[in-house]
Scaffold this active site. Structure first.
Site, PDB file in Angstrom:
ATOM      1  CD  GLU A 116     -94.231  70.599 -53.744  1.00 13.98           C
ATOM      2  OE1 GLU A 116     -94.247  69.432 -53.323  1.00 13.98           O
ATOM      3  OE2 GLU A 116     -93.351  71.422 -53.420  1.00 13.98           O
ATOM      4  CG  LEU A 142     -91.637  69.471 -56.409  1.00 14.56           C
ATOM      5  CD1 LEU A 142     -91.433  68.309 -57.336  1.00 14.56           C
ATOM      6  CD2 LEU A 142     -90.796  69.327 -55.176  1.00 14.56           C
ATOM      7  CD  GLU A 191     -91.541  71.864 -50.697  1.00 15.58           C
ATOM      8  OE1 GLU A 191     -90.417  72.184 -51.137  1.00 15.58           O
ATOM      9  OE2 GLU A 191     -92.135  70.829 -51.061  1.00 15.58           O
ATOM     10  CG  HIS A 224     -93.773  60.821 -46.320  1.00 15.30           C
ATOM     11  ND1 HIS A 224     -92.453  60.681 -46.646  1.00 15.30           N
ATOM     12  CD2 HIS A 224     -94.403  61.187 -47.465  1.00 15.30           C
ATOM     13  CE1 HIS A 224     -92.291  60.935 -47.943  1.00 15.30           C
ATOM     14  NE2 HIS A 224     -93.453  61.246 -48.460  1.00 15.30           N
TER      15      HIS A 224
HETATM   16  C1  LIG Z   1     -89.168  69.161 -50.325  1.00 16.91           C
HETATM   17  C2  LIG Z   1     -90.158  68.138 -50.807  1.00 16.91           C
HETATM   18  N1  LIG Z   1     -91.371  68.524 -51.227  1.00 16.91           N
HETATM   19  C3  LIG Z   1     -92.290  67.625 -51.646  1.00 16.91           C
HETATM   20  C4  LIG Z   1     -91.990  66.299 -51.652  1.00 16.91           C
HETATM   21  C5  LIG Z   1     -93.030  65.258 -52.090  1.00 16.91           C
HETATM   22  N2  LIG Z   1     -92.628  64.681 -53.372  1.00 16.91           N
HETATM   23  C6  LIG Z   1     -91.964  63.516 -53.431  1.00 16.91           C
HETATM   24  S1  LIG Z   1     -91.490  63.136 -54.963  1.00 16.91           S
HETATM   25  C7  LIG Z   1     -92.196  64.524 -55.611  1.00 16.91           C
HETATM   26  C8  LIG Z   1     -92.093  64.802 -57.080  1.00 16.91           C
HETATM   27  C9  LIG Z   1     -90.675  64.866 -57.531  1.00 16.91           C
HETATM   28  O1  LIG Z   1     -90.590  65.069 -58.888  1.00 16.91           O
HETATM   29  P1  LIG Z   1     -89.198  65.102 -59.646  1.00 16.91           P
HETATM   30  O2  LIG Z   1     -88.224  65.968 -58.913  1.00 16.91           O
HETATM   31  O3  LIG Z   1     -89.472  65.453 -61.056  1.00 16.91           O
HETATM   32  O4  LIG Z   1     -88.651  63.616 -59.532  1.00 16.91           O
HETATM   33  P2  LIG Z   1     -89.306  62.241 -60.014  1.00 16.91           P
HETATM   34  O5  LIG Z   1     -90.072  61.694 -58.838  1.00 16.91           O
HETATM   35  O6  LIG Z   1     -90.180  62.519 -61.171  1.00 16.91           O
HETATM   36  O7  LIG Z   1     -88.174  61.340 -60.335  1.00 16.91           O
HETATM   37  C10 LIG Z   1     -92.802  65.258 -54.604  1.00 16.91           C
HETATM   38  C11 LIG Z   1     -93.559  66.511 -54.801  1.00 16.91           C
HETATM   39  C12 LIG Z   1     -90.711  65.917 -51.210  1.00 16.91           C
HETATM   40  N3  LIG Z   1     -90.337  64.628 -51.182  1.00 16.91           N
HETATM   41  N4  LIG Z   1     -89.813  66.852 -50.811  1.00 16.91           N
END
Ligand SMILES: Cc1ncc(C[n+]2csc(CCOP(=O)(O)OP(=O)(O)O)c2C)c(N)n1
Lengths: 416, 326
Positions: free
Chosen positions: B31, B60, B62, B131
């Site tokens: 990602e 997105l 895993e 984190h």
């Molecule tokens: C399982 C998981 N993988 C990766 C992340 C890291 N991460 C946090 S927010 C994000 C993007 C999320 O995008 P979206 O679902 O479109 O929501 P937005 O933040 O745009 O509201 C990522 C990759 C996470 N929090 N959880």
């Protein structure tokens, strides 16, 4: 008991490690697109009759144009037919105050008072419209950016800041406002919402459940599984996807080739795409979906088509992956300006209203600043609190060791 | 390139670049690894230079990332996938544990799965929930996986090269709070084997065994102890599966005392395994029980409490004192 500083023992180090940040260079790069992946990454070539995944498309439900003109929609107008000027002003107020709160939190992060902040800038209409559609006995499962929904549920906004300041991992009692804790692991909460909704149905209650998630989250297995479960068990849940176009640096095209709302069809429930910058449409569509759920007609997927105007979080650098023009084009669709134009044109609000709101907004900003700055660091022993509901011998043992260790600093200091 | 000073994150970046350059089968997936260069910029510039076919921004998901990496590996590729943060590996845990780890054995050794899973792990950066965790023991417990963690830039460069060249799945834990620590990287030196522990500092009174982010803390502790007249040996384990017990044993036979330090909870952790094995192997050499310093049996706390949770210099020195007091 609060343990005082470790200074008494003369620590053999300088206390505190440097907190490092994930930021890096700000140089933008253009990717060398290769043939095959760029084909998959391109706008949808067009499922017959479907708009591309990246464009809003003709199916977009809109009741208020970007210019603030009210437009008719036979299906969804009935859900806002009886809305009063006062309620419209209320929606406006909610959006303005939420934006103000969000801006304050962003500044507080810049000033070092918060470790991180996920801004909702641009998504106020999606959140306030859907949030105001919920009933008190409905239950909300947010992700980590739903500050506007929290506002609608009556959660004190300063409670949202604890986890971003690093003083707790939650910050509110989910049951006091039927607003669940923020969820950081993407997509997890959609299954919790589905299970909760299955329980609601079993109980024979007529409340509904709403789960928030992003376009990126739509790729997670948990979200797919929640669609399956909710369909099979006809659970009274509304999936509210805020498609803000980006999952950190990845555009929606990296998650899907069909518009997200169309996913619902494959699971056997309706999907609707609503203009996420139109608070009236968001209110109407969410009401419709919640009422369906209450009537026992099962889940609905609502895709609020919107835009994240700021960075993903304060540690993100959007200049690395998106053009300024894109943001500018969305600024023209600003949800707050749009409703203001309508309120003014229809004489539903006067100068006095806007001035009063400005003062209220200032006061909110001030309160948020003060509360955050006064937020105490947690007691050291909080580490061991609530690890288990019934207690646990190992935790008790470690807490005692920790206490003895902490006390050793004070003792030595006194002994010398 | 000869010797150059660079940050640990940059060393991994250079290592990935070398791998992409030399082996067309190497792929980077994850990602935000493309344009953004990863949230820690570890993959910065790689997509620009190698294209979207080789440095792939994934959906997105895993489980999807690891599951498809398995398929690519079956097809002859060598995927290096990034899990954005430690706490987000769990959606992929099923794929890693039930599929990635076991497939080679199930296929009677006929297939190889050269997949590297990069996980920035550990605390100390003031982050929010999920984190800052150290889940290495959960992976080390699973047969079929190799689990490693570099503590400095040079190891980061070389261990990544070796992990990518390995025909086994490697879980590559990157100490995120050391990403910005600079060190000398000699790209033409021939490194020791991936799973060999190294003596980071020689000493004669006690051995501190650590890996990843805790090596630096242990080196600082050894320096502080030196001022008090104690000679501490610091062993950088580098690998948690397999663990180089021979090197630990050799050190303990010399110093007769062992303290194992890691950020992960002590209970049923890597330190427990080392304590048990070393007790078996060195029973008559030990002057004190093997002690462990690590996290508590509690969820990783909010940022304002992580200093209390994470082993720091004082907690390590406290264990040193306790061991020497026997
Ligand atoms: C399982 C998981 N993988 C990766 C992340 C890291 N991460 C946090 S927010 C994000 C993007 C999320 O995008 P979206 O679902 O479109 O929501 P937005 O933040 O745009 O509201 C990522 C990759 C996470 N929090 N959880």
């Amino acid at each position: 008991m609060t343990v005082e500083s470790t200074a008494a023992r003369k620590p053999r180090r300088s206390a505190g490690t440097t907190a490092a940040k994930s930021g890096a260079s700000t140089t933008g790069t253009k990717s060398a697109a290769s043939k095959r992946t760029s084909a998959a990454g391109k706008k949808s070539p067009g499922v017959p009759g479907a708009p591309g995944a990246s464009g809003p498309g003709p199916e977009l439900v809109q009741l208020l144009t970007p210019e603030g003109e009210r437009v008719k929609d036979a299906t969804y107008d009935p859900y806002v037919a009886d809305i009063t000027p006062e309620e419209l002003r209320g929606l406006y107020r909610d959006m303005v105050l939420t934006r103000r709160f969000d801006a304050e939190a962003t500044s507080l992060q810049r000033q070092g008072e918060l470790g991180l902040w996920a801004s909702l800038l641009g998504q106020e209409a999606a959140q306030i419209g859907s949030g105001r559609a919920t009933r008190e006995d409905d239950y909300v499962f947010p992700t980590y950016r739903e500050h506007g929904v929290a506002w609608c549920r009556g959660v004190d906004p300063t409670n949202l800041l604890g986890m971003f300041r690093g003083v707790n991992n939650g910050g509110w009692d989910p049951n006091s406002n039927n607003f669940h804790l923020y969820t950081i692991v993407i997509g997890s909460q959609t299954l919790h919402a589905t299970g909760y909704a299955m329980g609601v149905a079993k109980d024979g209650a007529d409340s509904a459940v709403i789960a928030y998630f992003g376009d990126g989250a739509s790729s997670q297995g948990d979200v797919a599984e929640s669609f399956t479960f909710s369909a099979v068990y006809n659970a009274p849940v509304v999936f509210f996807c805020q498609n803000n176009q980006w999952a950190i640096s990845e555009p929606t095209e990296k998650q899907t080739r069909v518009p997200l709302y169309q996913r619902a069809q494959g699971y056997g429930f309706p999907g609707v795409r609503v203009d996420g910058n139109d608070v009236i449409a968001c209110l109407a569509v969410t009401k419709w979906a919640l009422e369906r759920a209450r009537r026992g007609e099962g889940p609905t997927l609502v895709e609020a088509y919107t835009y994240r105007m700021g960075a993903h979080t304060t540690s993100d650098d959007p200049t690395k992956y998106r053009a300024d023009e894109e943001r500018e084009s969305w600024e023209a669709k600003d949800p707050i300006l749009r409703l203001r134009a309508y309120l003014e044109a229809s004489n539903h609000a006067d100068e006095g209203f806007f001035a009063e709101l400005e003062a209220e907004s200032e006061a909110l900003g001030k309160r948020v600043r003060e509360v955050v700055r006064a937020m105490p660091d947690p007691d050291h022993f909080a580490i061991f609190e609530n690890v288990y509901a019934d207690g646990h011998a190992l935790v008790d043992e470690e807490r005692a060791q920790f206490a003895a260790y902490q006390a050793s600093f004070a003792d030595e200091g006194e002994g010398k | 390139m000869a010797a150059e000073k660079m940050a640990l994150a940059k060393a991994i970046n250079e290592s990935l670049r070398t791998a992409l350059d030399t082996d067309p089968k190497v792929l980077i997936m994850g990602e935000d690894v493309g344009k953004l260069g990863g949230v820690f910029r570890v993959t910065d510039g790689l997509q620009k230079d190698f294209g979207e076919d080789r440095v792939i921004d994934t959906p997105l998901a895993e489980s999807g990332i690891v599951g498809t990496a398995i398929g690519l590996a079956l097809r002859g590729y060598r995927p290096v996938v990034e899990i954005q943060f430690d706490g987000f590996v769990f959606p992929a845990y099923d794929q890693i544990v039930t599929q990635l780890a076991k497939m080679h054995a199930r296929a009677l050794g006929k297939i190889k799965l050269p997949v590297v899973i990069r996980i920035p792990y550990g605390g100390g950066i003031g982050a929010v929930e999920h984190h800052s965790e150290s889940p290495e023991a959960l992976f080390a417990h699973v047969a079929g996986l190799k689990v490693v963690s570099p503590s400095n830039a040079s190891d980061a460069y070389w261990m990544m090269q070796q992990a990518i060249q390995s025909d086994d799945p490697v879980i590559f834990f990157e100490p995120k709070r050391r990403y910005w620590d600079k060190g000398e990287v000699t790209t033409d030196a021939i490194p020791g084997p991936l799973h060999k522990a190294v003596v980071a500092r020689a000493g004669s009174d006690l051995t501190l065994a650590a890996y990843g982010p805790m090596v630096k803390v242990c080196l600082e502790a050894a320096a502080a102890a030196q001022e008090e007249g104690k000679s501490i040996e610091v062993l950088d384990l580098r690998s948690m599966s397999p663990i180089d017990f021979d090197s630990v044993q050799a050190s303990v036979e010399k110093t007769r005392r062992l303290v194992v330090v890691h950020e992960a909870p002590v209970f049923l952790g890597t330190g427990a395994e080392i304590a048990a094995r070393i007790t078996e192997r060195c029973f008559y050499h030990l002057e004190a029980p093997v002690l462990r310093v690590g996290g508590y049996h509690a969820p990783y706390p909010p940022a304002r409490l992580e200093e209390e949770y994470l082993p720091g210099l004082d907690r390590v020195l406290d264990a040193v004192d306790r061991s020497l007091a026997y």
